[in-house]
Design a protein around this motif. Sequence first.
Motif: not given
Length: 608
Positions: A78-99, A160-162
């Motif tokens: 299991e791992q998480t990926i954090t993506i930060t933009t000017d609007k949001i800070n989103v954390v994705l998990t590879n468990k189910g490939a969900d947010i 970085d965003l995909t």
Amino acid sequence: MEKNTIWAIVLSTLVIIASFFLMPKLMGTNNQTAQTAQPVEQSAETENTVTDLSKENAISTVEQGEPAEAVEEKAIPEQTITITTDKINVVLTNKGADIISYELIEKDEKGNLKNYDMDTGKGVQLADSISDKNRACAVSFGTATNEIVNDTFEVTKINDLTYLFTKEMKIGGRKFTFGKQYTFTKDEYMFKLDILVHNEEGSGLDFGGTAYSLKTAPQIGPKYDPKKDRYEKREFLAYNGKKVKSSMVESGKLKYYDKDVVWGGVAGKYFLELIVPADNTIISNTAYSGIVEVDNYANAQAIMERRSFTGKDIQDTYYMYFGPRNEKNIEIYNVSENNAFKLSGKKLTMSLPSSWLNWLENILKIGLQLLYKIIPNWGVCIILLTLIIKIITFPISKKQSLSSLKMQEIQPRMKAIQDKYKDNQPKLQEEMQKLYKEADYNPLSGCLPILLQFLIVMAMFYLFNGYFEFRGASFIKGWVPDLSVGDSVYTIKKEIPFITTFLHMTDIRLLPVIYLISQLVSGMITQNNGMSAGQNKAQMKLMMYGLPIFFFFLLYNAPSGLILYWLTSNILGVAQQLIINKVVKQKKDEMASGKTSKAVTVKAKTRR
């Protein structure tokens, strides 16, 4: 205390108690119970595993009704990926490939969060009530009632965003490759989600007529208590190309919308989540879930079921809007040149709050925005706009009072005509028309002003109760820091029977108290102007004491912006009524003088 006063207070109390049972339906809220938000534990970002959708795997359709179970062939951590933009800070998990986290972090020119959650001290979290059983953008094979995919996916960083998530799946002994690719942008709340399926046999996916189901987040933040926060709401939205179907969340239930949709989603008063399929013909059903899954806090989740399909490769594109429910951020998707995904024609602005007086709300909103450019304080703008409206409608109120006075003047003659011609309706109508013409009185003259004022009051109510710009807007620091919630001078920390448990008065608020006083003063002035002579004492007492008490409890937990409007309107109404009373008194004196002169003239002629 007089008997009539006692009856008035008793009746008003009964009405208040009844209102607490009716308010959830009137204000569009549900009966679910909210709990304190529990933060999702986020692991540190790990090195990404790169892969792609291999065309060396095979799949064939399973028999209809066969349970969809994904079976792992190899262990993936299991791992998480954090993506930060000017609007949001989103954390994705590879468990189910969900947010598992979607925090709004946009800041204003002063560096302050635009979408601030007072309970958490962070940006508003739009991926709420996350658990192993349910996550944002989760997929279940088959219908909405099936369990979500919980397998761990391999991760490919495109840029970085995909990010692309892929997994070799096995159902009933047959294999296929399943993928989810997320594409975010630097300065928009919308992101793109591509669902990818590959199999060599070209048999596609079919589980009883449904390939898979795609979900929004289980809940939208900030958390709220529907019993206390009666002015907040959760509603499901579905746009079928002609109109938007809106329905309130029902706790514990899963419901289907039985028409084709262009888009669907779930909304609170200030925030919104939408699923917008690039090709809406692939959607067979749209479902809405209010099932309780976490901490007795019912879901508010939209789910779209994708039709079954055949073929080796399929790519379904969905545009997901998770963000503020305001015009500024949503209207850019009406024109393709204004947004990164070149989206247009979906009419996403139909998801904005609206009422039957939307046209009048827009006029008032323009006035409010013009005032804000001059004085950048929304609380002051509310007061000024209310003052302007009162000045504009003053002639109407004055005319209404004078019309009521004229009605009192001709009342005895009306009664005499009604008694005389009670058995002859045509003659009665004829004589009444003669009387109205002689007295220069129009029976409808009092109705039209009341109707106009009612429309303005209702439009201002809708506007001030849900205007997005009021969220987080301070009126007076230390007292009213946020016009979208009630003011508070002290928080009651201990539970007080009936007060905190039934009435949900957990804070001592000053604005509702001032509002109550202004209502009582207004009632006394109205009673003393002689315009309520046709009412009996019990009615007068009920109007004077009952209604102010009723509205005090009704508005106690209302947004400060709304109460500030009502309070300002009341205070200005008192001043307006004093002026009208003076005009009415002068008119009465003139009428009395006229009657005296006529009497003297008649007597003089008689003596001659």
